[in-house]
Scaffold this active site. Structure first.
Site, PDB file in Angstrom:
ATOM      1  N   ALA A   1      34.974 -16.117 -12.784  1.00 50.86           N
ATOM      2  CA  ALA A   1      35.480 -16.076 -11.413  1.00 50.86           C
ATOM      3  C   ALA A   1      36.947 -16.480 -11.421  1.00 50.86           C
ATOM      4  O   ALA A   1      37.768 -15.921 -10.700  1.00 50.86           O
ATOM      5  CB  ALA A   1      34.661 -17.011 -10.533  1.00 50.86           C
ATOM      6  N   ALA A   2      37.262 -17.456 -12.251  1.00 44.28           N
ATOM      7  CA  ALA A   2      38.638 -17.938 -12.300  1.00 44.28           C
ATOM      8  C   ALA A   2      38.821 -18.833 -13.517  1.00 44.28           C
ATOM      9  O   ALA A   2      37.847 -19.273 -14.119  1.00 44.28           O
ATOM     10  CB  ALA A   2      38.960 -18.730 -11.040  1.00 44.28           C
ATOM     11  N   MET A   3      40.082 -19.073 -13.863  1.00 38.51           N
ATOM     12  CA  MET A   3      40.392 -19.961 -14.985  1.00 38.51           C
ATOM     13  C   MET A   3      41.572 -20.845 -14.620  1.00 38.51           C
ATOM     14  O   MET A   3      42.588 -20.378 -14.119  1.00 38.51           O
ATOM     15  CB  MET A   3      40.695 -19.110 -16.228  1.00 38.51           C
ATOM     16  N   GLU A   4      41.397 -22.147 -14.930  1.00 38.65           N
ATOM     17  CA  GLU A   4      42.298 -23.177 -14.399  1.00 38.65           C
ATOM     18  C   GLU A   4      43.576 -23.391 -15.192  1.00 38.65           C
ATOM     19  O   GLU A   4      44.087 -24.506 -15.223  1.00 38.65           O
ATOM     20  CB  GLU A   4      41.539 -24.500 -14.372  1.00 38.65           C
ATOM     21  N   ASN A   5      44.121 -22.358 -15.864  1.00 34.16           N
ATOM     22  CA  ASN A   5      45.334 -22.604 -16.647  1.00 34.16           C
ATOM     23  C   ASN A   5      46.317 -23.460 -15.854  1.00 34.16           C
ATOM     24  O   ASN A   5      46.583 -23.208 -14.694  1.00 34.16           O
ATOM     25  CB  ASN A   5      45.999 -21.277 -16.998  1.00 34.16           C
TER      26      ASN A   5
ATOM     27  N   HIS B   1      37.647 -25.740  -6.931  1.00 35.27           N
ATOM     28  CA  HIS B   1      37.219 -25.992  -8.307  1.00 35.27           C
ATOM     29  C   HIS B   1      38.408 -25.931  -9.283  1.00 35.27           C
ATOM     30  O   HIS B   1      38.648 -26.871 -10.047  1.00 35.27           O
ATOM     31  CB  HIS B   1      36.162 -24.937  -8.678  1.00 35.27           C
ATOM     32  N   GLU B   2      39.153 -24.845  -9.229  1.00 32.26           N
ATOM     33  CA  GLU B   2      40.252 -24.679 -10.195  1.00 32.26           C
ATOM     34  C   GLU B   2      41.338 -25.733  -9.974  1.00 32.26           C
ATOM     35  O   GLU B   2      41.963 -26.193 -10.924  1.00 32.26           O
ATOM     36  CB  GLU B   2      40.854 -23.275 -10.110  1.00 32.26           C
TER      37      GLU B   2
ATOM     38  N   HIS C   1      40.527 -28.954 -11.628  1.00 28.82           N
ATOM     39  CA  HIS C   1      40.794 -28.906 -13.072  1.00 28.82           C
ATOM     40  C   HIS C   1      42.240 -29.227 -13.431  1.00 28.82           C
ATOM     41  O   HIS C   1      42.519 -29.593 -14.565  1.00 28.82           O
ATOM     42  CB  HIS C   1      40.513 -27.504 -13.607  1.00 28.82           C
TER      43      HIS C   1
ATOM     44  N   GLU D   1      33.737 -29.614 -16.221  1.00 26.05           N
ATOM     45  CA  GLU D   1      33.079 -28.644 -15.344  1.00 26.05           C
ATOM     46  C   GLU D   1      32.180 -29.327 -14.300  1.00 26.05           C
ATOM     47  O   GLU D   1      32.098 -28.872 -13.173  1.00 26.05           O
ATOM     48  CB  GLU D   1      32.283 -27.618 -16.159  1.00 26.05           C
TER      49      GLU D   1
END
Ligand SMILES: [Zn+2]
Length: 1061
Positions: free
Chosen positions: A418-422, A454-455, A458, A477
């Site tokens: 869904a997404a990535m927290e870079n 959520h992201e 992170h 997580e």
């Protein structure tokens, strides 16, 4: 990283590409030797790429000779430091330096072959000096009975990267890139080997230099070791302790057409296809984009430069410091240096998106980048607005400022999660960040909101403080998932997400999974790269979050918050393990005068799988004494003794049990009892004859509670008479516990159905939601049985009066109303869904009228919040024309949220031909987006008319599906469980029955045997990487079959009696 909750991630590529990828991975093709190559590396996949690479290499060769001469002279004359030589990375890849430059890496040896062997034959078996040396080396390791450093699952500890200079050139016209990485290394133990991760790339040159003295260290040889995805540089002499060295590697690779590493994706704007390149490195894919120490513990600083055509822009974690334009239409963006960070949340992108921007109170610049048409429509504005507010929220909650000068949110059409927290450049799939308020339901808004919350969490939990190793991925997580609810409460204070919705969406959901014997502890050991994807599952996310919530509640929220502030402050820019967290939290408790050994408590919850069921029994002989016992909750009690690791009796938890006593009009304040033995006696004051006991107040604990039947009866009476004495969360909790205790055989089947009766008076959303979710698996267990109509009738009776009371929404919600009426609208939606799916006639008529109105007027006046229900009901009840109409609308709509529900509606048909047609179309990427295909298959499997079709389709296409989704294990396991979870005696069994015609199969025992054998045979032949999800599938089907055998009749008997009363 956010996993897809309701929608699927985008899988890779068409089948043709998959074959090519597989070939490449196996190393079965070779590249033409590069200018420094002694032996072939991986070969490009197309002739175009071949020619392009070849031209560049010829040019590169010429430039490199010039560069070699020039740099050698300059180096000799000026004694410049090596990394300064390599700093200007314009033009094609080239070599630097002096005599310590090594040749290109050889082709990775095949599995089982020692490194560097494959060429031997080609040279007619003549052993070179180098090869003799290799043999000696191998013998040496064998003598020592040690694995050589490159063969170990984790990188050897003798080196540590301090800083990376990474210069990239992205060639979007042929989807390749070249790079030069300079890594500054610190030596902790002397060694001749440099072992670092590198995977699926062609290495052209390697050089090692001692930092301070500008002297080269001769490279003896280099090789890939694909089994551990590492690249090995063997030196002529040892690197010395306490000294710092510079490793330079020049390489090139593909911008892949799949979803990991540095990959490409595309979209259409004004009829023209546009491409973009973006990265997904978590958990182990940075090594596909540059050679690096790809484990979270190796934090370093990074300075990135990206050279690209000026028609594109480039993004990375940090802002651009300078851009250097060249005459030929190329530009190099030099990004600022990052703080200390791990490789998995490093990121970059090359795209031609546009953006909108906002600034937080503390001065952080937030931009949302998306395709130009979406930005123009304002589809990113909602996300941008809440991001600004959320950064302010987290800065205030954690008392640690956001660490970077900017945060970009990037909306891409294709992404595996869904997404990535870079850090500073978080990437989202479009459906999880773009939102058109005029056509989005509350549910969609909620999904978008929670992924963003959520992201952002992170950026602190994960990016600023990073787990030491992947076994504790839940440390980031679980927190991010827990904060989805806390952060959403900040944005929408009336929604009570953490106190209420958390229960149905997280706690109840994960207890279903964690109640299987095939579950695993939330902290799970992993070593191999191929296993690391496995740890990103709902146990890590949801159980992690549920344990954190339990902890926050028994500590008290303000002490918990203080503890987190300390934890982030102490470990910022570093790594932390779970014990670091436990210690910090214990100290915070001590400061307020409480003494709990948090590590001791939490180890039992994180290192043991599963959870307990507490049983509270009144003691008839001794007054005011109750007996509290604990045991591990398991759905299929037949499997209990099978647990190989330990006898079931040894499972024990320290349980913070809150307990209260109630009578008809009053409930006592809760008391906490720590239960740590198998069975304990406790004195409860004020326990009168008619008073009931209630455990796990507000369901803050991660366990189930069972009572003696008498207490259950008292609770049911209480709910019927005056349910508000019991809190909303406990009403939902009682429903979920009762249904699941009955399903697992701890409780008679009629108890949950009796509890349900009070719902006709229930005006709160949560208990309805809990009931609806708990009924769903039961419905699927029964939906093809002879007596299904009895069950159906019973549920309809419970729903009827509330359905009449609430009615249908008349028009679309005013945006400002969303905040106020969320609970009411969600309740109405839930009741309409139950009514329509169990066949309420009025509900069916209403859905059909709305669809007919849409078709005849070509204006969609269906209220947003119930559109999915109406579409699905319409397709299942009405003729093929409606299916075709929805199909047409699916093709013509451009709004991502609408497209998704139209596609899902198509799976609701009763017509098996249409379902088959849809299944077959689902694998055509031109028609159904790759990411949506999984949803189509799973939804057909949920339809009783399609379950066997989906199961058959799944088996026939397994090879294609596994190739598509196999590497993104989460998608694969969702598919496996989605298709198999409701198999019980049908689908696979019906086929088996056909093949066993004339044999009586009415015996339950036989059916059970056949269902198991069939599924197991299939699994045996295909399991591969999906073994874990398959074993879960087998256990679920076994439990389904067993439930049918033991309890189905009991349930129907009670229902029959109840309906005639
Ligand atoms: Zn996450």
């Amino acid at each position: 990283m956010a996993l897809e909750e309701k929608r699927e991630k985008r899988p890779p590529v068409t089948p043709m590409m998959i074959e090519e990828d597989a070939a490449l991975r196996n190393g079965s093709r070779g590249l033409p030797p590069g200018p420094w190559a002694e032996a072939p590396g991986p070969r490009p996949r197309t002739t175009e790429r071949h020619i392009a690479v070849h031209k560049r290499l010829v040019l590169g060769f010429a430039v490199s000779i010039l560069a070699l001469l020039a740099v050698t002279m300059i180096a000799v004359l000026l004694s410049v430091r090596f990394e300064e030589c390599g700093a200007a990375a314009d033009g094609p890849p080239r070599a630097g330096g002096n005599g310590s430059l090594s040749g290109a890496a050889r082709q990775p040896p095949g599995a089982g072959q020692p490194p560097g062997r494959p060429e031997e034959e080609a040279r007619g078996g003549e052993a070179t000096e180098e090869e003799e040396e290799e043999e000696e080396e191998e013998e040496e390791w064998q003598r020592r009975r040690e694995l050589p450093p490159w063969a170990r699952p984790r990188l050897p500890r003798h080196l540590r990267p301090l800083h990376y200079n990474l210069m990239l050139s992205a060639f979007m016209e042929n989807f390749t890139f070249s790079g030069e990485v300079n890594v500054q290394l610190e030596v902790r133990n002397a060694s001749r080997y440099i072992v670092l991760h590198a995977h699926r790339m062609h290495i052209e040159a390697v050089r090692v230099a001692e930092d301070k003295l500008a002297g080269g260290v001769r490279v003896a040889r280099t090789f890939f070791y694909p089994q551990t995805q590492v690249f090995v540089v063997v030196l002529n002499r040892s690197l010395e302790v306490q000294r710092s060295y510079n490793l330079k590697i020049i390489y090139n690779a593909l911008i892949e057409n799949e979803l990991l590493g540095f990959f490409r994706s595309s979209y259409v704007l004004h009829g023209e296809r546009r491409f973009l390149g973006v990265t997904q490195f978590s958990p182990t894919h940075a090594r596909k984009a540059f050679p690096c120490f790809d484990e979270p513990i190796y934090k370093a600083t990074f300075k990135i430069s990206i050279r690209h055509q000026a028609t594109y822009l480039s993004l990375s974690n940090m802002p651009v410091e300078t851009s250097v334009f060249e005459e030929d239409g190329w530009v190099t963006d030099h990004f600022s240096q990052t703080p200390l960070m791990s490789t998995y949340y490093l990121a970059w992108a090359v795209c031609n998106f546009t953006y909108r921007e906002t600034v937080t109170k503390s001065g952080v610049v937030v931009r949302l980048y998306a395709r130009p048409d979406a930005i123009r429509r304002g589809s990113g504005d909602y996300a941008l607005n809440i991001t600004r507010r959320l950064i302010e929220f987290y800065e205030d909650y954690f008392k640690v400022p956001y660490s970077l000068p900017k945060l970009d949110l990037l909306a891409v059409p294709k992404h595996p999660y869904a997404a990535m927290e870079n850090w500073g450049l978080s990437v989202f799939v479009e459906q999880r960040i773009l939102l058109d308020p005029s056509i989005s339901s509350i549910l969609y808004l909620l999904d978008v909101t929670m992924v963003i919350v959520h992201e952002l969490c992170h950026q602190w939990f994960g990016d600023l403080v990073t787990p030491v190793w992947w076994e504790d991925v839940w440390l980031k997580e679980g927190f991010a998932h827990y904060f989805e609810f806390v952060g959403t409460d900040y944005l929408y204070p009336g929604w009570n997400m953490e106190k209420q919705r958390f229960l149905t969406d997280v706690l109840h959901e994960v207890m279903l999974l964690d109640g299987l014997s095939s579950s695993h502890p939330v902290s799970q050991e992993v070593q191999q790269a191929s296993d690391i994807d496995r740890v990103f599952d709902w146990i890590a996310y949801k159980k992690g979050a549920a344990l954190i919530r339990m902890l926050a509640n028994f500590m008290g929220h303000s002490v918990f918050q203080m503890g987190l502030q300390d934890y982030l402050t102490i470990h910022k820019y570093g790594n932390a393990a779970r014990n670091d967290l436990w210690n910090t939290l214990s100290k915070a408790l001590k400061r307020v005068g409480k003494s709990v050994n948090i590590q001791e408590v939490m180890d039992q919850w994180t290192l043991q799988m599963g959870y307990p069921v507490i049983t509270i029994l009144g003691n008839e002989t001794a007054e005011n004494i109750i007996v509290i016992s604990q045991e591990r909750f398991v759905y299929d009690s037949d499997t209990k003794p099978k647990d190989p690791a330990r006898g079931d009796n040894s499972y024990l938890w320290q349980i913070p049990l809150t307990i209260a006593v109630g009578n008809t009009s009053h409930i006592s304040s809760e008391a906490i009892i720590w239960v740590s033995n198998k069975s304990e006696h406790h004195r409860i004051p004020a326990l009168e004859d008619a008073s009931w006991l209630l455990g796990n107040i507000n369901q803050t604990g991660y366990f189930r509670v069972n009572y003696d039947i008498r207490n259950w009866r008292l609770l049911i009476n209480q709910l019927t008479r005056n349910h508000e004495v019991i809190s909303v969360s406990n009403r939902a909790g009682l429903i979920d516990d009762a249904f699941n205790l009955a399903r697992a055989g701890y409780l008679p089947q009629n108890i949950p159905l009796e509890i349900m009766k009070y719902l006709s008076e229930e005006k709160d959303f949560l208990p309805w939601h809990a009931a609806s979710r708990a009924l769903y698996p039961l419905d699927k267990l029964l939906d093809r049985t002879e007596n299904y109509n009895i069950f159906n009738e019973y549920i309809l009776r419970q729903v009827a009066s509330m359905y009449l009371k609430l009615g249908w929404p008349t028009n679309n919600l005013n945006k400002s109303l969303v905040q106020a009426s969320y609970q009411h609208e969600e309740l109405r939606r839930e009741v309409i869904m139950l009514a329509c799916s169990f066949g309420n006639k009025h509900c069916h008529q209403q859905a059909a009228t709305l669809i007919s109105d849409w078709i005849s007027s070509n204006r969609n006046r269906i209220p947003l919040n119930v559109r999915d229900i109406v579409y699905c009901t319409g397709v299942s009840l009405m003729d093929e024309d409606v299916w075709e109409f929805i199909w047409m609308k699916f093709h013509s709509t451009t709004a991502v949220s609408e497209k998704k529900i139209l596609l899902e509606a198509l799976t609701c048909s009763d017509d098996r031909n249409l379902l088959n047609r849809l299944l077959n179309l689902s694998l055509n990427s031109e028609v159904v987006l790759d990411q949506d295909a999984i949803d189509v298959i799973i939804h057909v499997a949920r339809n009783p008319h399609g379950r066997d079709l989906a199961w058959k389709f799944f088996r026939e296409k397994w090879k294609i599906l596994n190739a598509r989704y196999g590497e993104a294990l989460f998608m694969n396991s969702k598919l496996v469980s989605g298709v198999t979870e409701f198999l019980n005696t049908e689908g696979e069994l019906r086929e088996a029955q056909l093949s066993l015609q004339h044999q009586p199969v009415g015996q339950h025992k036989d059916e059970e045997q056949i269902a198991k054998t069939h599924l197991k045979n299939f699994i045996k032949s295909y399991e591969g990487g999906a073994a874990v999800s398959f074993s879960r599938a087998v256990e679920t089907v076994e439990a389904n079959v067993r439930w049918q055998r033991l309890y189905k009749e009991e349930l129907f008997q009670w229902l029959r009696k109840s309906l005639t009363q």
